[in-house]
Design a protein around this motif. Sequence first.
Motif, PDB file in Angstrom:
ATOM      1  N   GLN A 266      -0.552  46.946   6.482  1.00  0.00           N
ATOM      2  CA  GLN A 266      -2.276  46.907   6.197  1.00  0.00           C
ATOM      3  C   GLN A 266      -2.976  47.812   7.117  1.00  0.00           C
ATOM      4  OE1 GLN A 266      -3.026  44.884   3.056  1.00  0.00           O
ATOM      5  NE2 GLN A 266      -1.018  45.521   3.187  1.00  0.00           N
ATOM      6  N   ARG A 267      -3.942  48.483   6.119  1.00  0.00           N
ATOM      7  CA  ARG A 267      -4.853  49.508   7.127  1.00  0.00           C
ATOM      8  C   ARG A 267      -4.331  50.539   7.931  1.00  0.00           C
ATOM      9  NH1 ARG A 267     -10.009  47.603   6.363  1.00  0.00           N
ATOM     10  NH2 ARG A 267     -10.329  45.601   5.183  1.00  0.00           N
ATOM     11  N   GLU A 268      -3.127  50.907   7.687  1.00  0.00           N
ATOM     12  CA  GLU A 268      -2.436  52.026   8.219  1.00  0.00           C
ATOM     13  C   GLU A 268      -2.952  53.625   7.736  1.00  0.00           C
ATOM     14  OE1 GLU A 268      -1.022  51.768  11.152  1.00  0.00           O
ATOM     15  OE2 GLU A 268      -0.688  49.502  10.907  1.00  0.00           O
ATOM     16  N   PRO A 269      -2.804  54.459   8.281  1.00  0.00           N
ATOM     17  CA  PRO A 269      -3.009  55.948   7.673  1.00  0.00           C
ATOM     18  C   PRO A 269      -2.277  56.197   6.458  1.00  0.00           C
ATOM     19  CG  PRO A 269      -2.899  56.128  10.174  1.00  0.00           C
ATOM     20  CD  PRO A 269      -2.097  54.705   9.813  1.00  0.00           C
ATOM     21  N   ALA A 270      -2.777  56.905   5.709  1.00  0.00           N
ATOM     22  CA  ALA A 270      -2.010  57.256   4.363  1.00  0.00           C
ATOM     23  C   ALA A 270      -0.762  57.766   4.344  1.00  0.00           C
ATOM     24  CB  ALA A 270      -3.121  58.234   3.485  1.00  0.00           C
ATOM     25  N   ASP A 271      -0.655  58.934   5.423  1.00  0.00           N
ATOM     26  CA  ASP A 271       0.717  59.565   5.871  1.00  0.00           C
ATOM     27  C   ASP A 271       1.899  58.615   6.060  1.00  0.00           C
ATOM     28  OD1 ASP A 271      -0.319  58.960   8.309  1.00  0.00           O
ATOM     29  OD2 ASP A 271       0.245  60.730   9.160  1.00  0.00           O
ATOM     30  N   LEU A 272       1.416  57.435   6.644  1.00  0.00           N
ATOM     31  CA  LEU A 272       2.553  56.202   6.989  1.00  0.00           C
ATOM     32  C   LEU A 272       3.092  55.845   5.492  1.00  0.00           C
ATOM     33  CD1 LEU A 272       3.964  54.334   9.116  1.00  0.00           C
ATOM     34  CD2 LEU A 272       2.142  52.922   8.520  1.00  0.00           C
ATOM     35  N   TYR A 273       2.402  55.658   4.458  1.00  0.00           N
ATOM     36  CA  TYR A 273       2.736  55.189   3.593  1.00  0.00           C
ATOM     37  C   TYR A 273       3.621  56.196   2.663  1.00  0.00           C
ATOM     38  CZ  TYR A 273      -0.553  51.441   4.364  1.00  0.00           C
ATOM     39  OH  TYR A 273      -1.251  50.585   5.014  1.00  0.00           O
ATOM     40  N   HIS A 274       3.433  57.410   2.539  1.00  0.00           N
ATOM     41  CA  HIS A 274       4.206  58.470   2.236  1.00  0.00           C
ATOM     42  C   HIS A 274       5.572  58.552   2.932  1.00  0.00           C
ATOM     43  CE1 HIS A 274       1.397  59.859  -0.680  1.00  0.00           C
ATOM     44  NE2 HIS A 274       0.413  59.965   0.344  1.00  0.00           N
TER      45      HIS A 274
ATOM     46  N   GLY B 252       1.805  55.072  -5.362  1.00  0.00           N
ATOM     47  CA  GLY B 252       1.645  54.178  -5.887  1.00  0.00           C
ATOM     48  C   GLY B 252       1.021  53.094  -5.202  1.00  0.00           C
ATOM     49  N   VAL B 253       1.407  52.882  -3.945  1.00  0.00           N
ATOM     50  CA  VAL B 253       0.967  51.862  -2.971  1.00  0.00           C
ATOM     51  C   VAL B 253      -0.495  51.986  -2.870  1.00  0.00           C
ATOM     52  CG1 VAL B 253       1.101  51.135  -0.867  1.00  0.00           C
ATOM     53  CG2 VAL B 253       3.249  51.580  -1.978  1.00  0.00           C
ATOM     54  N   LEU B 254      -0.946  53.325  -2.510  1.00  0.00           N
ATOM     55  CA  LEU B 254      -2.150  53.712  -2.108  1.00  0.00           C
ATOM     56  C   LEU B 254      -3.195  53.632  -3.422  1.00  0.00           C
ATOM     57  CD1 LEU B 254      -1.967  56.926  -0.137  1.00  0.00           C
ATOM     58  CD2 LEU B 254      -2.338  54.632   0.662  1.00  0.00           C
ATOM     59  N   ALA B 255      -2.703  53.731  -4.675  1.00  0.00           N
ATOM     60  CA  ALA B 255      -3.350  53.806  -5.995  1.00  0.00           C
ATOM     61  C   ALA B 255      -3.590  52.169  -6.378  1.00  0.00           C
ATOM     62  CB  ALA B 255      -2.847  54.396  -7.321  1.00  0.00           C
TER      63      ALA B 255
ATOM     64  N   GLN C 279      -4.243  50.016  -4.201  1.00  0.00           N
ATOM     65  CA  GLN C 279      -4.851  49.409  -3.008  1.00  0.00           C
ATOM     66  C   GLN C 279      -3.935  48.396  -2.269  1.00  0.00           C
ATOM     67  OE1 GLN C 279      -8.429  47.831  -4.751  1.00  0.00           O
ATOM     68  NE2 GLN C 279      -9.570  49.761  -4.866  1.00  0.00           N
ATOM     69  N   LEU C 280      -2.502  48.572  -2.209  1.00  0.00           N
ATOM     70  CA  LEU C 280      -1.892  47.621  -1.554  1.00  0.00           C
ATOM     71  C   LEU C 280      -1.931  47.943  -0.147  1.00  0.00           C
ATOM     72  CD1 LEU C 280       1.175  47.430  -4.233  1.00  0.00           C
ATOM     73  CD2 LEU C 280      -0.704  45.852  -3.813  1.00  0.00           C
ATOM     74  N   ASP C 281      -2.350  49.034   0.260  1.00  0.00           N
ATOM     75  CA  ASP C 281      -2.592  49.355   1.673  1.00  0.00           C
ATOM     76  C   ASP C 281      -3.541  48.387   2.351  1.00  0.00           C
ATOM     77  OD1 ASP C 281      -4.477  50.741   0.174  1.00  0.00           O
ATOM     78  OD2 ASP C 281      -4.668  51.915   1.828  1.00  0.00           O
ATOM     79  N   HIS C 282      -4.344  47.823   1.582  1.00  0.00           N
ATOM     80  CA  HIS C 282      -5.613  46.951   2.104  1.00  0.00           C
ATOM     81  C   HIS C 282      -5.562  45.999   1.158  1.00  0.00           C
ATOM     82  CE1 HIS C 282      -7.649  49.957  -0.321  1.00  0.00           C
ATOM     83  NE2 HIS C 282      -8.412  49.203  -0.402  1.00  0.00           N
ATOM     84  N   VAL C 283      -4.751  44.995   0.794  1.00  0.00           N
ATOM     85  CA  VAL C 283      -4.804  44.066  -0.153  1.00  0.00           C
ATOM     86  C   VAL C 283      -5.916  43.061  -0.078  1.00  0.00           C
ATOM     87  CG1 VAL C 283      -3.478  41.864  -0.963  1.00  0.00           C
ATOM     88  CG2 VAL C 283      -2.235  44.061  -0.553  1.00  0.00           C
ATOM     89  N   TYR C 284      -6.333  42.542   1.065  1.00  0.00           N
ATOM     90  CA  TYR C 284      -7.150  41.485   1.129  1.00  0.00           C
ATOM     91  C   TYR C 284      -8.467  42.048   1.059  1.00  0.00           C
ATOM     92  CZ  TYR C 284      -2.936  39.537   3.097  1.00  0.00           C
ATOM     93  OH  TYR C 284      -1.402  39.158   3.125  1.00  0.00           O
ATOM     94  N   SER C 285      -8.859  43.178   0.936  1.00  0.00           N
ATOM     95  CA  SER C 285     -10.181  43.676   0.851  1.00  0.00           C
ATOM     96  C   SER C 285     -10.277  44.608  -0.216  1.00  0.00           C
ATOM     97  CB  SER C 285     -10.418  44.566   2.101  1.00  0.00           C
ATOM     98  OG  SER C 285      -9.696  45.664   2.327  1.00  0.00           O
ATOM     99  N   SER C 286      -8.959  44.570  -1.195  1.00  0.00           N
ATOM    100  CA  SER C 286      -9.057  45.240  -2.541  1.00  0.00           C
ATOM    101  C   SER C 286      -9.984  44.601  -3.317  1.00  0.00           C
ATOM    102  CB  SER C 286      -7.857  45.394  -2.939  1.00  0.00           C
ATOM    103  OG  SER C 286      -7.289  44.185  -3.247  1.00  0.00           O
TER     104      SER C 286
END
Length: 432
Positions: free
Chosen positions: A36-44, A60-63, A65-72
């Motif tokens: 959660q809440r990591e830079p976008a390049d980490l998910y790529h 897909g993860v960024l679209a 909002q799974l990179d910040h589930v609890y504040s989405s």
Amino acid sequence: MKALLRLVGWISDLRVAIVLLLVIAVTSGVGTAIPQREPADLYHRLYDPQPWLGLLNGDGVLALQLDHVYSSGWFLGLLAWLALALLLCSWRRQWPALQAALRWIDYSTPRQLSKLSVAETLSTNSPKASLDQLAGLLQRQGWQIQRHDDRLAARKGLLGRVGPLLVHAGMVVLMLGAAWGALGGQRAEQYLAPGRSLELMDSRGSSQLTLALDHFSIQRDPAGRPEQFTSQLRILEGDGSGGSLLKQAEISVNHPLRFQGVTLYQADWALATISLQLGKSPLLELPLQSFPQLGEQIWGIVLPTRPDGSEPVLLSLGSEQGPVEIYGADGISLARLAPGGAAVEVKGLPIRVESVLPASGILLKRDPGVPLVYAGFAIALAGGGLSLLATRQLWAIAEQPAGQAGQLHVAGLCNRNLTGFAAELPQMLAQL
């Protein structure tokens, strides 16, 4: 109006609330599985070569909002929906049930009592005297009594009716705290070397506190694996220049520090600098950088061995204890150095490693919703405890037909453990 009532009934339906709870639980699990809440390049980097669950790549993860589930937006929407469902359920069901329990019901004929769940009839020569004895027995056992000349009504455990309302209220307060923390909270992870400090800014960018690291140590097992990290911290007022000491404490994994709404966690570690001597040069303190392409927790630095910057070598290490491996441009190992050991000549240049300085990875979290979350838990737990209390109601009528033996008719209701109440009532009447 009918459509609105149907909508309200559907929203407050227990089955809908259960489905919402399951969806929230599943999405919370997703938030645990995905960083959660990591830079976008980490998910790529993580999910482009191998999509998550075989379905979602980094985009897909960024679209979603799974990179910040609890504040989405969609997760907060689920919380709001569940809170609304609980409020409507309390308004439509639990509040009327409490009001009904507070109202006294007056049964005036034995026939009415015979239709209740638990009913007993006691033959007695003096039914009114038996009624008086029953009233005294119930009062000694903590029952509330409403008395008439030839009958009485009694009740006990009304607090049990408050329990479900408190459970719902606690869950709503908890979700408000979680939403407030997700929207208004702050989170940052910083690597701090001993002797360095970090200014903590408020929302307007002004310095409020200064965090200074005095000492950082890594405890390792006999195999060299890290077991625990410990940081000696000082918190100073203002920007630290002449500021007074506010707090001095030690933090380690699972032992955070909480101060003025900020929680400091011992989250990680890294290697900050390496002290080298090249030939007859003075001692040089050079920064280390991470090399994830060489493996997990590998740090290093590239150094030239010639004055013109040519023939560089790579110094790499995975621990502050060493050893320091030296590789040439072709990837062949040239030497191995121990911190504090003797110099080794590499391509004609003597290199000595004096020491390696580790850095403490400190996670700083400011969560304004924590008091509400704790309060919600406390309210829900109190409500759960009260819900275990059985609410009992009892009625008794003294009947003295002309020319016949007297009778005392007793009946009752209970919302929990009705079998136990049915066994208790004859024992109570046996004392009369």
